[in-house]
Enzyme design. Structure first.
Site, short mmCIF file in Angstrom:
data_model
loop_
_atom_site.label_atom_id
_atom_site.label_comp_id
_atom_site.label_asym_id
_atom_site.label_seq_id
_atom_site.Cartn_x
_atom_site.Cartn_y
_atom_site.Cartn_z
N ASP A 195 -10.47 -38.90 -25.60
CA ASP A 195 -9.82 -38.62 -26.89
C ASP A 195 -9.83 -39.82 -27.82
O ASP A 195 -8.91 -40.01 -28.61
CB ASP A 195 -8.38 -38.13 -26.68
N HIS B 236 -14.06 -31.69 -29.02
CA HIS B 236 -14.22 -32.39 -30.28
C HIS B 236 -14.37 -31.38 -31.41
O HIS B 236 -14.92 -30.29 -31.23
CB HIS B 236 -15.42 -33.34 -30.25
#
Length: 602
Positions: free
Chosen positions: A75, A105
């Site tokens: 992340d 994503h």
């Protein structure tokens, strides 16, 4: 200051306010002598903005294989750098070469439409690229079609000539149910990663090619692999109805963590028939399924033609199953740069390889369970309280981020004291909803203010300081190039903290033997020292160097003029990261758009 969880029994009675155990912990930690590095002068270079053509592209020109990889716990905002590399004229191929849909994503096309990718490369929307999902990846083809390809079908976006799939390992519904039934609460993405990799290494289960060939072989392999599923049900004394009930409980808050077809599998009387029918209709006979090919052969051929290849790394260095330090709480693939290269199956003696590590700060984060020495609260603070989404955080509590961060850095960190040792005091912050330990307040406020929740799980991420101790090893293994995303968040901070060392302390005075070194209370672990295993890291606390911020001189793309000199605080932050880790920062993120990157003159 939060007490560490036990490596063997991480169950705690966590509180919002400062409790007696935290006060007892600080009573010891405040006596730790200051390390010289806290006061060590670091030369503040004047970092200047440059164009992508003058910074990133020359690096790409010198290499044939480029890897963009996570440098912390996932992340980190890798997609922006992936997009920048993929737009290089000679970069024609982009590939995911291992792991599965437990990555996430978000990208936007040229007219602002949102696409969420988990397994497909995030450069699918980038013009003039061919995108591949390699044979070492694990894929749930039903989820892949529903969640990822379905977006292209709905928007009439062509993908058949841009996306190619290899002979992947197939994640079945029973792999996801094994994950659900066998994992600790809130410890997994529930994407079946551990179970499918167990099938992979024991040479059970199926690969994509099995779906397109002899049905008898397909049935036999599924039946053999399902022994593990039936075995778990027997050991736990569960029926199909129990499993369905567990799935419904997991989805009760409105977030579909267990897909409908997985629940239907649990209900099915003949589960083999259900799977064969499912895969025949929705994969084998599905005209919308992407084209299949020998991905490794195609990528080797592209390299032989002089084309450049981008490998998009899922997760990160410290979530790699091949890293000893956090092994118990990692994903199940080797997601280091070396792991990607091995999965891609190239002759690494023949090609020059460029690795770009991506980190995120301020607000470095992690999801799931495990150790995280630089976090504001213990890593299992949310999961232990069954907090699954940001909406489940205390309603109306810790919403004034500006007030909280100011209190944290100006009150809890007594930097003016001659005995300041880099450890913050567990003061309490108070608002209309009650009193909060300042670490808890900072954690909740950061998750809210920065929107820090898992791209896959929606769980609040546990935020903390940029960890120079961990990044030193990342840099030693796959450095030096580093891109730091989300630096514009610093526009909202009076000061910024970075972890430059840990101190070990166990309330029971227990010692941990890690690789022959015995860690005891008061031991200091600095950037460059060996990183101990998770058993020791559970009892490590951050020694934080506090740096002046740049509030009042924003670098956010929406507020900053191009090529405007970077504020002194930004330069000080970058200089300290480089000094303590040995990394070479090539860019910083300054906004949500793909183009919101400030490249630094090299």
């Amino acid at each position: 200051m939060a007490a560490a969880p036990s490596a063997t029994a991480p169950k705690h009675n966590y509180t919002l306010g400062t409790n007696a155990s935290q006060l007892e912990l600080y009573k010891y930690l405040k006596t730790v002598p200051p390390i010289p590095e806290l006061r060590q002068a670091v030369t503040i270079k004047k970092y200047e903005e440059a164009s992508v053509d003058d910074t990133l592209y020359p690096l790409i020109d010198e290499h044939q294989i480029i890897m963009v990889v996570g440098a912390f716990f996932g992340d980190e905002g890798k997609g922006k750098t992936v997009d920048a590399v993929a737009r290089h004229p000679a970069c024609t191929c982009v590939a995911r070469v291992n792991s599965g849909e437990n990555a996430g994503h978000t990208v936007f096309d040229d007219i602002g439409r949102k696409y969420v990718f988990n397994l497909a490369p995030s450069s699918l929307l980038t013009p003039n690229t061919r995108n591949y999902v390699s044979s070492e990846c694990v894929m749930d083809p039903i989820s892949f079609m529903e969640r990822e390809i379905g977006q292209f079908i709905k928007s009439n976006m062509p993908y058949k000539d841009k996306l190619f799939v290899g002979n992947v390992f197939v994640v079945t519904p029973y792999h996801k149910l094994l994950d659900l039934l066998g994992s600790a609460p809130n410890s997994s993405t529930l994407k079946g990663m551990s179970p499918i990799h167990a099938s992979k290494v024991t040479k059970r289960g199926i690969r994509l090619d099995h779906i397109f060939n002899d049905e008898g072989v397909l049935r036999a392999r599924l039946a053999k692999d399902m022994d593990t599923y039936y075995g778990l049900l027997k050991v736990k004394g569960l029926t199909d109805k129990d499993v369905v009930r567990r799935c419904e409980e997991e989805n009760a808050d409105g977030v579909e963590r267990v897909p409908g077809y997985v629940v239907d599998f649990a209900r099915a009387e003949n589960k083999i028939d259900y799977l064969v029918k499912l895969y025949t209709e929705r994969v084998k006979n599905n005209k919308d399924f992407p084209r299949r090919c020998d991905v490794t052969h195609e990528l080797r051929a592209a390299l032989a033609r002089g084309e450049k290849l981008l490998l998009e790394g899922p997760q990160s260095y410290w979530l790699s199953n091949a890293r000893e330090k956090f092994w118990e709480s990692t994903t199940s693939a080797d997601t280091t740069a070396g792991g990607l290269l091995a999965s891609a199956q190239f002759n690494f003696q023949r090609y020059k390889v460029l690795v770009i590590n991506v980190h995120k700060a301020p607000g470095s984060s992690r999801v799931g369970i495990g150790a995280n020495p630089s976090s504001f609260v213990p890593q299992d603070y949310y999961s232990a309280q069954d907090i699954k989404t940001l909406e489940a955080l205390p309603k109306g509590g810790c919403v004034d981020f500006d007030k909280i961060q100011n209190f944290f850095y100006t009150k809890a960190f007594n930097t003016e004291s001659k005995t300041f040792n880099g450890i913050y005091e567990p003061l309490e912050y108070e608002d209309a909803t009650g009193k909060y330990n300042i670490g808890v307040a900072m954690s909740i406020a950061s998750a809210r203010h920065h929107g820090e929740c898992g791209a896959v799980t929606k769980k609040p991420r546990v935020c903390g300081f940029f960890d120079c101790v961990l990044h030193f090893e990342v840099n030693a293994v796959q450095g030096p190039y580093l891109s730091i995303s989300a630096v514009d968040r610093g526009d909202d901070y009076d000061r910024i903290g970075i972890t430059i060392a840990y101190v070990y302390y166990d309330v029971g005075n227990k010692m941990v033997d890690a690789n022959g070194r015995v860690y005891k209370n008061g031991d200091i672990i600095k950037a460059g020292d060996p990183v101990p295993c998770e058993m020791a890291l559970y009892h490590c606390y951050p020694i934080v160097k506090v740096i002046n911020g740049w509030k009042g001189a924003p670098i956010a793309a929406s507020k900053r003029r191009p090529n405007e000199p970077l504020p002194k605080g930004v330069c000080e932050f970058i200089a300290n990261v480089e000094f303590f880790t040995g990394a070479k920062v090539i860019s910083i993120g300054n906004g949500p758009r793909g183009s919101d990157i400030i490249y630094l003159k090299q």
